[in-house]
Design an enzyme around this catalytic site. Structure first.
Site, mmCIF file in Angstrom:
data_model
loop_
_atom_site.group_PDB
_atom_site.id
_atom_site.type_symbol
_atom_site.label_atom_id
_atom_site.label_comp_id
_atom_site.label_asym_id
_atom_site.label_seq_id
_atom_site.Cartn_x
_atom_site.Cartn_y
_atom_site.Cartn_z
ATOM 1 N N LEU A 14 0.821 -1.207 0.000
ATOM 2 C CA LEU A 14 0.000 0.000 0.000
ATOM 3 C C LEU A 14 0.858 1.261 0.000
ATOM 4 O O LEU A 14 0.553 2.228 -0.713
ATOM 5 C CB LEU A 14 -0.941 -0.002 1.207
ATOM 6 C CG LEU A 14 -1.836 1.232 1.372
ATOM 7 C CD1 LEU A 14 -2.720 1.423 0.151
ATOM 8 C CD2 LEU A 14 -2.680 1.127 2.638
ATOM 9 N N GLU A 115 -11.610 -1.983 17.395
ATOM 10 C CA GLU A 115 -10.562 -2.964 17.683
ATOM 11 C C GLU A 115 -9.875 -2.609 18.988
ATOM 12 O O GLU A 115 -10.126 -1.562 19.598
ATOM 13 C CB GLU A 115 -9.558 -3.026 16.521
ATOM 14 C CG GLU A 115 -10.185 -3.503 15.223
ATOM 15 C CD GLU A 115 -9.218 -3.575 14.065
ATOM 16 O OE1 GLU A 115 -9.587 -4.173 13.044
ATOM 17 O OE2 GLU A 115 -8.097 -3.041 14.178
ATOM 18 N N HIS A 245 1.155 -10.275 17.131
ATOM 19 C CA HIS A 245 -0.303 -10.264 17.104
ATOM 20 C C HIS A 245 -0.788 -11.357 18.051
ATOM 21 O O HIS A 245 -0.317 -12.492 17.989
ATOM 22 C CB HIS A 245 -0.827 -10.521 15.691
ATOM 23 C CG HIS A 245 -2.259 -10.150 15.527
ATOM 24 N ND1 HIS A 245 -3.282 -10.902 16.070
ATOM 25 C CD2 HIS A 245 -2.856 -9.102 14.900
ATOM 26 C CE1 HIS A 245 -4.439 -10.331 15.780
ATOM 27 N NE2 HIS A 245 -4.215 -9.245 15.069
ATOM 28 N N ARG A 297 -2.476 -4.711 21.936
ATOM 29 C CA ARG A 297 -1.920 -5.989 21.518
ATOM 30 C C ARG A 297 -0.799 -6.494 22.416
ATOM 31 O O ARG A 297 -0.683 -7.700 22.647
ATOM 32 C CB ARG A 297 -1.413 -5.884 20.073
ATOM 33 C CG ARG A 297 -2.537 -5.802 19.072
ATOM 34 C CD ARG A 297 -2.020 -5.607 17.664
ATOM 35 N NE ARG A 297 -3.129 -5.615 16.717
ATOM 36 C CZ ARG A 297 -2.994 -5.367 15.425
ATOM 37 N NH1 ARG A 297 -1.807 -5.064 14.920
ATOM 38 N NH2 ARG A 297 -4.046 -5.407 14.621
ATOM 39 N N HIS A 358 4.129 -9.907 14.147
ATOM 40 C CA HIS A 358 3.169 -9.288 13.235
ATOM 41 C C HIS A 358 3.639 -7.979 12.618
ATOM 42 O O HIS A 358 3.402 -7.731 11.443
ATOM 43 C CB HIS A 358 1.861 -9.050 13.994
ATOM 44 C CG HIS A 358 0.753 -8.490 13.155
ATOM 45 N ND1 HIS A 358 0.259 -9.137 12.031
ATOM 46 C CD2 HIS A 358 0.023 -7.344 13.278
ATOM 47 C CE1 HIS A 358 -0.720 -8.422 11.497
ATOM 48 N NE2 HIS A 358 -0.872 -7.330 12.228
ATOM 49 N N ARG A 393 2.139 -0.592 18.434
ATOM 50 C CA ARG A 393 1.232 -0.013 17.447
ATOM 51 C C ARG A 393 -0.224 -0.248 17.830
ATOM 52 O O ARG A 393 -0.608 -1.363 18.178
ATOM 53 C CB ARG A 393 1.490 -0.631 16.068
ATOM 54 C CG ARG A 393 0.491 -0.161 15.018
ATOM 55 C CD ARG A 393 0.866 -0.641 13.651
ATOM 56 N NE ARG A 393 0.700 -2.078 13.462
ATOM 57 C CZ ARG A 393 -0.427 -2.667 13.093
ATOM 58 N NH1 ARG A 393 -1.535 -1.943 12.942
ATOM 59 N NH2 ARG A 393 -0.474 -3.970 12.896
#
Length: 546
Positions: A14, A115, A245, A297, A358, A393
């Site tokens: 991306l 989330e 993750h 996380r 992750h 993050r």
């Protein structure tokens, strides 16, 4: 093949495609992809993109959530800049035709989910395959653009700078002013190295998930951009913060398939499996954090790691089967279908899960326009370090950063009046005249396997100074072994990735040894406290940290 472009973008996720599309109207752009265009980590992203898209939400709340998740180590100015750029980035994707999940009752007309670590519903998504559908949309635009050249199955070998020229036996000119001139590029199909010159080079190679044995990342995530920038003379920062993750599917054939954060956001709970004795079937996050399954996380991953070690388990369970089957099928069709491939029906029972590496929260030090320490060289996405992610993050902030910084990189390049690339006659071609073909490729595969197991066992979710010290010693030996091999043999894709992987492993361990506290994703048994002042870990090539 020796070519020149205005901009060379290394990486086709991306971040890289965002830069390419924003530049291609006025620039001649080349995009390198190690594999096929859609084989990177962006294509695997399930959850979505975090942005303030509802009047009940605010930039200040998104920033506050990011700062909390980042454990005091986020750069607040960078965080504000990226968060405030979210709406326009999403509008750009909508205009391109990305099929986000609709919701006629929402202000923007799209469904927003929540989330872990978020105080509001602000994750815009396309069912549970957001990354794939975004990438497919951008791919169509990129392939159709006459100013974009796609070089698939091409790997960057080394950056060309005014100080570093030539092949494996590098020629240097220490007195020359530093500037990036392009890159040497390995063409896998032709089994040869080409020289590609450019006025600007953008590193968008993603993170370094494959440095660990278990990862949710694709095979392309070998830290190439970070390693090349480091060798060229750029600083890197916060490499100790490698995000695991919490919930990847535990199955011998699933290759750590990621179970999106959104499953917990929509009511999924974590339970102990049958092997936990009297506590089997019980939820356990209440024993670790008041935010339960929606804690950040790092907290959830450590909680799972603790319970696995406490009970001698191989995994825990993520259960959303209490929600109606039609709800699960509507929100998680891809995950449901993937689970069924392995005999798991998430509408009827739990999914076995385990943490896996992750996301790389650190990276090459860049400013808000993606500029590195070397003029002409940019980094973006997971390759770069803006300070947004701090020590951990926040979920779905990664694609947001790709979009906002990617656009900034393009605007910065567009606004510069740089000279065209140098003539090829001024830059030495790749010199492998004294290199030989390998007859012992097993040395590369063994080093690749050893470093990943070493990082998993010694530099994982919970660390100690003793384990880190042992890891540093062995990685230093592997570095020398692979460098000797690289100097003597013709390059291959496996050799390039292994060399970069070991370089990044050394940076992670060096950074971890320098941090004398436990913060965010870095938890050290010898320093369980949090220091009163949060400071980033910045490594400089001129200093010897090894």
């Amino acid at each position: 093949m020796n070519h020149s472009y205005d901009v060379l973008i290394v990486g086709s996720g991306l971040a890289g495609l965002t830069v390419a599309l924003h530049l291609a109207a006025d620039k001649k752009v080349a995009v390198l992809s190690k594999k096929a265009l859609l084989d990177g980590a962006s294509n695997w992203a399930q959850g979505g993109i975090a942005a303030v898209l509802d009047s009940q939400d605010s930039h200040d709340e998104h920033i506050a959530d990011t700062l909390v998740a980042g454990a005091g180590l986020c750069d607040e100015a960078a965080t504000r800049s990226i968060v405030e750029g979210g709406r326009s980035a999403i509008d750009w994707l909508i205009d391109l035709g990305v099929p986000f999940t609709p919701d006629q009752g929402a202000e923007l007309g799209f469904h927003l989910t929540r989330e872990g670590g978020h105080s509001q519903r602000r994750i815009i998504h396309a069912a549970d395959e957001t990354g794939h559908l975004v990438q497919v949309t951008l791919e169509q635009r990129v392939r159709a653009h006459q100013n974009i050249t796609l070089l698939e199955h091409h790997s960057a070998v080394e950056l060309i700078t005014s100080r570093i020229l030539g092949g494996p036996r590098t020629l240097t000119n220490e007195s020359a002013p530093a500037r990036c001139l392009g890159a040497y590029v390995y063409d896998e199909a032709g089994d040869t190295v080409h020289t590609i010159l450019a006025s600007h080079v953008v590193l968008a190679t993603g993170g370094a998930g494959k440095v660990y044995l278990h990862t949710s990342n694709p095979d392309t995530s070998t830290g190439d951009g970070i390693a090349m920038a480091w060798r060229a003379g750029c600083r890197v920062a916060n490499m100790e913060f490698m995000q695991f993750h919490p919930t990847c599917m535990y199955h011998p054939k699933a290759k750590s398939f990621l179970i999106s954060e959104a499953v917990r956001g929509e009511g999924g709970v974590l339970r102990l499996p049958a092997g936990a004795g009297a506590e089997a079937g019980k939820r356990f996050m209440q024993w670790h954090d008041e935010r339960l399954e929606l804690a950040p996380r790092d907290v959830v991953a450590r909680a799972i790691d603790f319970e696995i070690k406490k009970h001698g388990l191989t995994h825990v369970e993520l259960d959303i089967s209490h929600r109606p089957p039609e709800f699960i099928l509507e929100h998680f069709p891809t995950i449901h279908a993937r689970c069924l491939e392995f005999g798991i029906d998430m509408t009827r029972g739990p999914i076995p899960v385990v943490p896996a590496m992750h996301f790389t929260c650190g990276g090459v030090v860049i400013d808000m326009n993606g500029r590195t320490d070397i003029p002409g060289l940019y980094a973006v996405g997971e390759t770069g370090y803006t300070g947004l992610h701090g020590a951990n993050r926040l979920a779905s902030n990664s694609l947001l950063e790709c979009l906002v910084i990617g656009r900034n990189v393009a605007h910065d390049i567009d606004g510069r009046k740089d000279a065209p690339p140098r003539p090829h006659g001024e830059v030495p071609a790749w010199d492998d005249s004294r290199a030989r073909d390998s007859s012992e490729a097993v040395l590369v595969t063994h080093a690749w396997d050893e470093v990943r197991r070493l990082m998993w066992n010694y530099v994982g979710i919970v660390r100690s100074q003793k384990r880190l010290g042992r890891a540093r010693q062995r990685i230093a030996m592997l570095e020398q072994e692979i460098e000797d091999y690289y100097q003597a043999h013709r390059v291959t894709s496996d050799l390039l990735e292994c060399r970069n992987l070991i370089e990044v492993a050394a940076l992670v361990v060096s950074s971890a040894l320098l941090r004398k506290e436990s913060r965010g994703l870095h938890y050290c048994l010898d320093y369980p406290w949090v220091l009163p002042k949060a400071l980033p870990t910045v490594l400089t090539p001129e200093e010897d940290f090894r």
